[in-house]
Design a protein around this motif. Structure first.
Motif, short mmCIF file in Angstrom:
data_model
loop_
_atom_site.label_atom_id
_atom_site.label_comp_id
_atom_site.label_asym_id
_atom_site.label_seq_id
_atom_site.Cartn_x
_atom_site.Cartn_y
_atom_site.Cartn_z
N LEU A 1 93.47 3.92 71.67
CA LEU A 1 94.62 4.29 70.87
C LEU A 1 95.47 3.07 70.53
CD1 LEU A 1 96.47 6.60 69.74
CD2 LEU A 1 97.64 6.56 71.95
N ASP A 2 95.79 2.89 69.25
CA ASP A 2 96.71 1.84 68.82
C ASP A 2 98.12 2.41 68.91
OD1 ASP A 2 98.13 -0.19 67.71
OD2 ASP A 2 97.21 -0.07 65.71
N ALA B 1 96.08 9.02 60.35
CA ALA B 1 95.66 7.63 60.26
C ALA B 1 96.65 6.69 60.93
CB ALA B 1 95.47 7.24 58.80
N TYR C 1 98.66 7.17 63.41
CA TYR C 1 98.64 7.24 64.87
C TYR C 1 97.22 7.19 65.45
CZ TYR C 1 103.52 8.34 64.19
OH TYR C 1 104.84 8.27 63.82
N THR C 2 96.24 6.79 64.61
CA THR C 2 94.85 6.58 65.03
C THR C 2 94.33 7.72 65.92
OG1 THR C 2 95.51 5.22 66.92
CG2 THR C 2 95.05 4.08 64.85
N ARG D 1 89.71 10.65 65.94
CA ARG D 1 88.63 11.07 66.84
C ARG D 1 89.07 12.19 67.77
NH1 ARG D 1 91.26 7.02 68.98
NH2 ARG D 1 91.52 6.80 71.24
#
Length: 346
Positions: free
Chosen positions: A41-42, A80, A82-83, A86
């Motif tokens: 997680l970024d 997008a 908050y990545t 998946r």
């Protein structure tokens, strides 16, 4: 879903009040993932403020699903930022989030041909969208949006539907007895690419929707005299050829959405220009996908036999079934500056 932004489906659109709850939802989920030790997680964006900038390239609040496009883009953008892509293995869950901002937005999370499943739970969490076929399924199908009015409609979709639910007996019959069977028939027509069946179902469903608007108390009038002229024109055009080449549908507004096949587009656009003569010194009449000019048979004009309505149609959007929300890669199309602030507009 329709390719709401015509030939540029990447343009972010949003017209309903920004649903801050969507941003809070994704931010809260991202924090939880970080605290749980998600190494992929970024988390740099968790401390950032968020600017939401929105632009439409088609009429807003005029019955052309502008809020659906906007909230689908909002959900996709937050995903997008908050990545978290998946995390959501099932797109249906995302459609449920989008639906909270605008009901039709759940369908706009997908491309191509999409159904909205009613669901059975009281909390509505199983009322989700499901893709029937991708946008590549029926490449010959074309969509022409005849913009009769770009003005904001007097009765909003949400408030209008609430009133219909409370007062229309026909709406209850439609939801319980008509829509389920009609949906099965429509899915079959789409999968078989049976335009005649698809067109008849589309027009009948549009007619019944507006019948429920008239059955609402007080009645709701979304269609205009131009809308009624388009309906007559479509039926007379089909009658002239002895087959169904066109289908109309109207959402909560006066603007017609015409379905046809690619080979019929040039002639029908000429028909529109003849019976709804545009401004001679106005802007571009055909927008979106290019349309080649063709001659209009005199016999067809006489068979349709309607009195022309000058400037009844402002312009036509030529498009087709498109993809769901797309990430913008071209920086010239971005709505924000590199520092995150909205670009200045003249």
């Amino acid at each position: 879903m329709l390719e709401e932004s015509m030939d540029k489906p990447h343009i972010v659109t949003c017209t309903a009040p920004v649903n801050i709850a969507v941003i809070k939802y994704f931010r809260r989920l991202a924090r939880k993932r970080r605290n749980d030790g998600d190494s992929g997680l970024d988390s740099t964006g968790l401390s950032h403020k968020v600017h939401i900038c929105s632009v439409n390239n088609f009429p807003t609040a005029a019955g052309l699903a502008s809020s659906a496009a906007g909230f689908a883009c909002l959900v996709s953008s937050a995903l997008a930022v908050y990545t978290l892509a998946r995390v959501f293995g099932v797109e249906g869950e995302l459609s449920g989030i989008a639906r909270q901002g605008s009901g039709s937005a759940c369908r706009s999370m997908y491309g191509g041909f999409v159904q909205w499943i009613m669901g059975q739970k009281d909390d509505g969490k199983d009322s989700l969208a499901q893709q029937v076929e991708p946008e590549t399924h029926w490449p010959e199908l074309r969509i022409l949006v005849l913009v009769a009015s770009a003005e904001r409609k007097p009765v909003g979709s949400t408030s209008g539907m609430q009133t219909s639910v409370q007062t229309s007996c026909l709406l209850k019959h439609r939801a319980e007895s008509v829509a389920p069977g009609r949906m099965v028939e429509m899915i079959e027509a789409v999968r078989r690419k049976n335009f005649a069946a698809f067109a008849e179902l589309t027009m009948k469903d549009s007619n019944q929707f507006h019948a429920t608007c008239l059955d609402t108390y007080p009645p709701i009038f979304y269609l205009s005299s131009v809308s009624q002229q388009v309906i007559t024109l479509v039926h007379r055009y089909n009658s002239y050829y002895g087959e169904t080449r066109l289908a109309y549908t109207f959402d909560a507004g006066p603007n017609a959405v015409i379905f046809t096949l690619q080979q019929h587009v040039p002639e029908f656009v000429q028909v529109v220009q003849h019976f709804f003569p545009p401004e001679t010194n106005g802007g571009q009449f055909i927008k979106g996908l290019p349309v080649n000019c063709t001659d209009l048979p005199e016999e067809l004009k006489q068979a349709i036999g309607l009195e022309p309505m000058p400037k009844g149609i402002s312009y036509v959007i030529s498009t087709k079934a498109g993809p769901g929300p797309c990430v913008v890669e071209d920086p010239t199309q971005h709505l924000l500056e590199s520092d995150g602030w909205p670009k200045k507009t003249e």
